[in-house]
Design a protein around this motif. Structure first.
Motif, short mmCIF file in Angstrom:
data_model
loop_
_atom_site.label_atom_id
_atom_site.label_comp_id
_atom_site.label_asym_id
_atom_site.label_seq_id
_atom_site.Cartn_x
_atom_site.Cartn_y
_atom_site.Cartn_z
N GLU A 46 6.10 17.71 5.21
CA GLU A 46 5.51 18.94 4.67
C GLU A 46 4.31 19.30 5.53
N GLY A 47 4.03 20.60 5.62
CA GLY A 47 2.84 21.05 6.33
C GLY A 47 3.04 21.12 7.82
N GLU A 48 1.93 21.01 8.55
CA GLU A 48 1.95 21.05 10.00
C GLU A 48 1.18 19.86 10.53
N TRP A 49 1.57 19.40 11.74
CA TRP A 49 0.85 18.29 12.36
C TRP A 49 -0.63 18.64 12.44
N GLY A 50 -1.46 17.68 12.10
CA GLY A 50 -2.91 17.85 12.26
C GLY A 50 -3.59 18.69 11.21
N THR A 51 -2.96 18.85 10.03
CA THR A 51 -3.60 19.61 8.96
C THR A 51 -3.67 18.78 7.69
N GLY A 53 -3.36 17.70 4.02
CA GLY A 53 -2.31 17.98 3.04
C GLY A 53 -0.91 17.79 3.59
N SER A 54 -0.78 17.66 4.91
CA SER A 54 0.55 17.44 5.50
C SER A 54 1.05 16.06 5.12
N VAL A 55 2.36 15.93 5.01
CA VAL A 55 2.99 14.68 4.61
C VAL A 55 3.85 14.15 5.76
N ILE A 56 3.63 12.89 6.12
CA ILE A 56 4.35 12.24 7.22
C ILE A 56 5.10 11.04 6.66
N PHE A 57 6.36 10.90 7.07
CA PHE A 57 7.17 9.74 6.70
C PHE A 57 7.24 8.82 7.91
N TRP A 58 6.83 7.56 7.72
CA TRP A 58 6.76 6.57 8.79
C TRP A 58 7.81 5.49 8.61
N ASN A 59 8.45 5.11 9.70
CA ASN A 59 9.24 3.88 9.79
C ASN A 59 8.44 2.97 10.71
N PRO A 66 11.06 -4.46 8.93
CA PRO A 66 10.99 -3.01 8.81
C PRO A 66 10.40 -2.58 7.47
N ALA A 67 9.67 -1.47 7.51
CA ALA A 67 9.06 -0.92 6.30
C ALA A 67 8.97 0.59 6.45
N VAL A 68 8.73 1.26 5.33
CA VAL A 68 8.56 2.71 5.33
C VAL A 68 7.33 3.08 4.52
N ALA A 69 6.76 4.24 4.85
CA ALA A 69 5.64 4.77 4.09
C ALA A 69 5.66 6.28 4.19
N LYS A 70 5.36 6.94 3.09
CA LYS A 70 5.13 8.38 3.10
C LYS A 70 3.64 8.54 2.84
N GLU A 71 2.98 9.26 3.77
CA GLU A 71 1.53 9.41 3.69
C GLU A 71 1.15 10.88 3.73
N VAL A 72 0.08 11.20 3.02
CA VAL A 72 -0.49 12.53 3.08
C VAL A 72 -1.79 12.42 3.89
N ILE A 73 -2.02 13.41 4.75
CA ILE A 73 -3.28 13.46 5.49
C ILE A 73 -4.33 13.94 4.50
N GLU A 74 -5.27 13.05 4.20
CA GLU A 74 -6.27 13.34 3.17
C GLU A 74 -7.52 14.00 3.75
N ALA A 75 -7.87 13.64 5.00
CA ALA A 75 -9.07 14.21 5.61
C ALA A 75 -8.94 14.19 7.12
N ILE A 76 -9.50 15.21 7.77
CA ILE A 76 -9.61 15.27 9.23
C ILE A 76 -11.00 15.82 9.54
N ASP A 77 -11.70 15.13 10.43
CA ASP A 77 -12.98 15.62 10.91
C ASP A 77 -12.93 15.59 12.44
N GLN A 78 -12.73 16.76 13.04
CA GLN A 78 -12.58 16.85 14.49
C GLN A 78 -13.85 16.40 15.21
N GLU A 79 -15.02 16.74 14.67
CA GLU A 79 -16.28 16.38 15.33
C GLU A 79 -16.51 14.87 15.34
N LYS A 80 -16.09 14.20 14.27
CA LYS A 80 -16.27 12.75 14.17
C LYS A 80 -15.04 11.97 14.64
N ASN A 81 -13.99 12.70 15.10
CA ASN A 81 -12.73 12.07 15.51
C ASN A 81 -12.22 11.12 14.43
#
Length: 153
Positions: A46-51, A53-59, A66-81
Motif C-alpha cells: 500500500e502507498g508509495e515507497w518512502g512515504t 503509512g506505506s505498507v511493505i511485505f518482507w521475506n 525463512p520468515a515474513v513480516a508486513k510492516e507499515v512505515i510509521e515515521a520518516i525524518d529526512q533531515e535526521k536520516n
C-alpha cells in the motif's frame, strides 16, 4: 505482565548517511538484490515507497530460517536520516505483542563514513520469549551488505 523492551546496535559504514537512508526510503525494493541471504523480498502493498503509512511485505531469513513480516512505515525524518517500521503482521507477532525497528544514520565527525543506529523496540508475549538478538545480527549483516553495495558500485 509484559513490558516494552529494546535492543540497540551501531554499525559503522563508509557510505554517507543520505545514501544509506535513501535505500531504506525510496529504493527499498532493491534490498533483496543487495543482500539476498538476508532479504529475499520487499514488496510494496500500500502507498508509495518512502512515504509514511506505506505498507511493505518482507521475506527474510534469520539464522537460516525463512520468515515474513508486513510492516507499515510509521515515521520518516529526512533531515535526521531516520525511518521507523512497525510490524503489523508476520512471524515476529508469534512471539511479540508489538515490534518496531528504527534506523537512524549519522555522519562521523572524523574520517568520513556514517554510523547506522538500529533500535528494536518490542513487547514479548511472555517472559520465556528470547530477546531478538538473532534479528539484530541479521540487520548488522544487512547494513554491511548495503554499505558494500553503496561504496563499491
Amino acid at each position: 505482565m509484559s513490558e516494552f523492551e529494546k535492543v540497540e546496535t551501531d554499525v559503522h559504514i563508509k557510505a554517507s548517511p543520505e545514501k544509506f537512508h535513501e535505500i531504506w526510503c525510496s529504493r527499498t525494493h532493491h534490498i533483496p538484490n543487495v543482500s539476498p541471504r538476508n532479504i529475499q523480498g520487499a514488496v510494496l502493498h500500500e502507498g508509495e515507497w518512502g512515504t509514511v503509512g506505506s505498507v511493505i511485505f518482507w521475506n527474510y531469513s534469520v539464522d537460516g530460517k525463512p520468515a515474513v513480516a508486513k510492516e507499515v512505515i510509521e515515521a520518516i525524518d529526512q533531515e535526521k536520516n531516520l525511518i521507523t517500521f512497525k510490524v503489523i503482521e508476520g512471524d515476529l507477532l508469534d512471539h511479540y505483542k508489538s515490534f518496531k525497528a528504527t534506523i537512524q544514520v549519522t555522519g562521523k565527525d572524523e574520517g568520513g563514513g556514517s554510523v547506522v543506529h538500529w533500535t528494536v523496540e518490542y513487547e514479548k508475549l511472555h517472559n520465556q520469549i528470547p530477546d531478538p538478538h538473532s534479528l539484530l545480527q541479521m540487520v548488522i549483516d544487512l547494513s554491511k551488505d548495503i554499505d558494500a553495495h553503496l561504496t563499491d558500485g
